[in-house]
Design a protein around this motif. Structure first.
Motif, mmCIF file in Angstrom:
data_model
loop_
_atom_site.group_PDB
_atom_site.id
_atom_site.type_symbol
_atom_site.label_atom_id
_atom_site.label_comp_id
_atom_site.label_asym_id
_atom_site.label_seq_id
_atom_site.Cartn_x
_atom_site.Cartn_y
_atom_site.Cartn_z
ATOM 1 N N GLU A 135 44.023 16.832 -11.498
ATOM 2 C CA GLU A 135 43.496 17.890 -10.636
ATOM 3 C C GLU A 135 42.017 17.733 -10.290
ATOM 4 O O GLU A 135 41.641 17.927 -9.148
ATOM 5 N N ALA A 136 41.179 17.420 -11.272
ATOM 6 C CA ALA A 136 39.742 17.480 -10.996
ATOM 7 C C ALA A 136 38.912 16.509 -11.814
ATOM 8 O O ALA A 136 37.794 16.819 -12.183
ATOM 9 N N GLY A 137 39.404 15.323 -12.102
ATOM 10 C CA GLY A 137 38.614 14.350 -12.847
ATOM 11 C C GLY A 137 37.511 13.766 -11.980
ATOM 12 O O GLY A 137 37.662 13.610 -10.781
ATOM 13 N N ALA A 138 36.371 13.453 -12.601
ATOM 14 C CA ALA A 138 35.260 12.802 -11.893
ATOM 15 C C ALA A 138 35.660 11.359 -11.589
ATOM 16 O O ALA A 138 36.341 10.716 -12.376
ATOM 17 N N VAL A 139 35.213 10.860 -10.436
ATOM 18 C CA VAL A 139 35.585 9.513 -10.006
ATOM 19 C C VAL A 139 34.354 8.604 -10.033
ATOM 20 O O VAL A 139 33.303 8.967 -9.516
ATOM 21 N N PHE A 140 34.516 7.434 -10.627
ATOM 22 C CA PHE A 140 33.511 6.390 -10.604
ATOM 23 C C PHE A 140 34.111 5.199 -9.877
ATOM 24 O O PHE A 140 35.261 4.838 -10.115
ATOM 25 N N VAL A 141 33.344 4.592 -8.982
ATOM 26 C CA VAL A 141 33.814 3.465 -8.188
ATOM 27 C C VAL A 141 32.985 2.242 -8.553
ATOM 28 O O VAL A 141 31.760 2.246 -8.430
ATOM 29 N N LEU A 142 33.666 1.212 -9.006
ATOM 30 C CA LEU A 142 33.046 -0.058 -9.338
ATOM 31 C C LEU A 142 33.365 -1.014 -8.191
ATOM 32 O O LEU A 142 34.522 -1.407 -8.006
ATOM 33 N N ALA A 143 32.354 -1.334 -7.396
ATOM 34 C CA ALA A 143 32.554 -2.179 -6.217
ATOM 35 C C ALA A 143 32.104 -3.596 -6.537
ATOM 36 O O ALA A 143 30.963 -3.817 -6.932
ATOM 37 N N ARG A 144 33.010 -4.539 -6.371
ATOM 38 C CA ARG A 144 32.696 -5.946 -6.616
ATOM 39 C C ARG A 144 32.642 -6.687 -5.287
ATOM 40 O O ARG A 144 33.517 -6.534 -4.439
ATOM 41 N N GLY A 145 31.602 -7.482 -5.134
ATOM 42 C CA GLY A 145 31.469 -8.323 -3.957
ATOM 43 C C GLY A 145 32.115 -9.672 -4.203
ATOM 44 O O GLY A 145 32.392 -10.056 -5.343
ATOM 45 N N ARG A 146 32.326 -10.407 -3.162
ATOM 46 C CA ARG A 146 32.989 -11.709 -3.287
ATOM 47 C C ARG A 146 32.093 -12.777 -3.893
ATOM 48 O O ARG A 146 32.564 -13.817 -4.309
ATOM 49 N N MET A 147 30.801 -12.516 -3.967
ATOM 50 C CA MET A 147 29.872 -13.477 -4.545
ATOM 51 C C MET A 147 29.462 -13.086 -5.968
ATOM 52 O O MET A 147 28.515 -13.620 -6.516
#
Length: 115
Positions: A32-44
């Motif tokens: 319902e309401a969990g905090a979201v963390f986004v780990l963005a990886r680049g191709r390099m």
């Protein structure tokens, strides 16, 4: 009314895949309401961690939007893993989504606010 975290994450994954990138849920949190963390990886090999933006970033006209702020960037994955472990200890209901956006900038997939 704010959409559930589960639905929002599903929509994020679809946006990433439709842009030619890759995404995976690393940790599933509260539906319902969990905090979201986004780990963005680049191709390099570059990595950026985005987390929930502070409450001061929200506009009273759009209180249901999800905003993120950049928590760190670099190429040492261990630093980000340690940060996420601390976040999990503080709040076990967090979501961690890892994306490789491809040709689309991460800022087009999530709403990023500067601190």
């Amino acid at each position: 009314m704010r959409v559930t975290t589960d639905l929002w994450v599903s929509a994020l994954l679809r946006r990433v895949f439709s842009a030619g990138g890759f995404a995976a849920v690393v940790k599933r949190g509260a539906t319902e309401a969990g905090a979201v963390f986004v780990l963005a990886r680049g191709r390099m090999g570059e990595i950026a961690l985005f987390g929930p933006a502070p409450q001061t970033s929200y506009d009273s006209a759009k209180p249901d939007d999800r905003f993120f702020s950049l928590l760190g960037a670099g190429d040492d994955a261990a630093v980000f893993d340690a940060r996420l472990e601390r976040e999990k200890k503080f709040d076990p209901d967090i979501w961690v989504v890892e994306i490789e956006a491809g040709a689309v900038p991460v800022e087009e997939l999530i709403s990023v606010k500067s601190l």
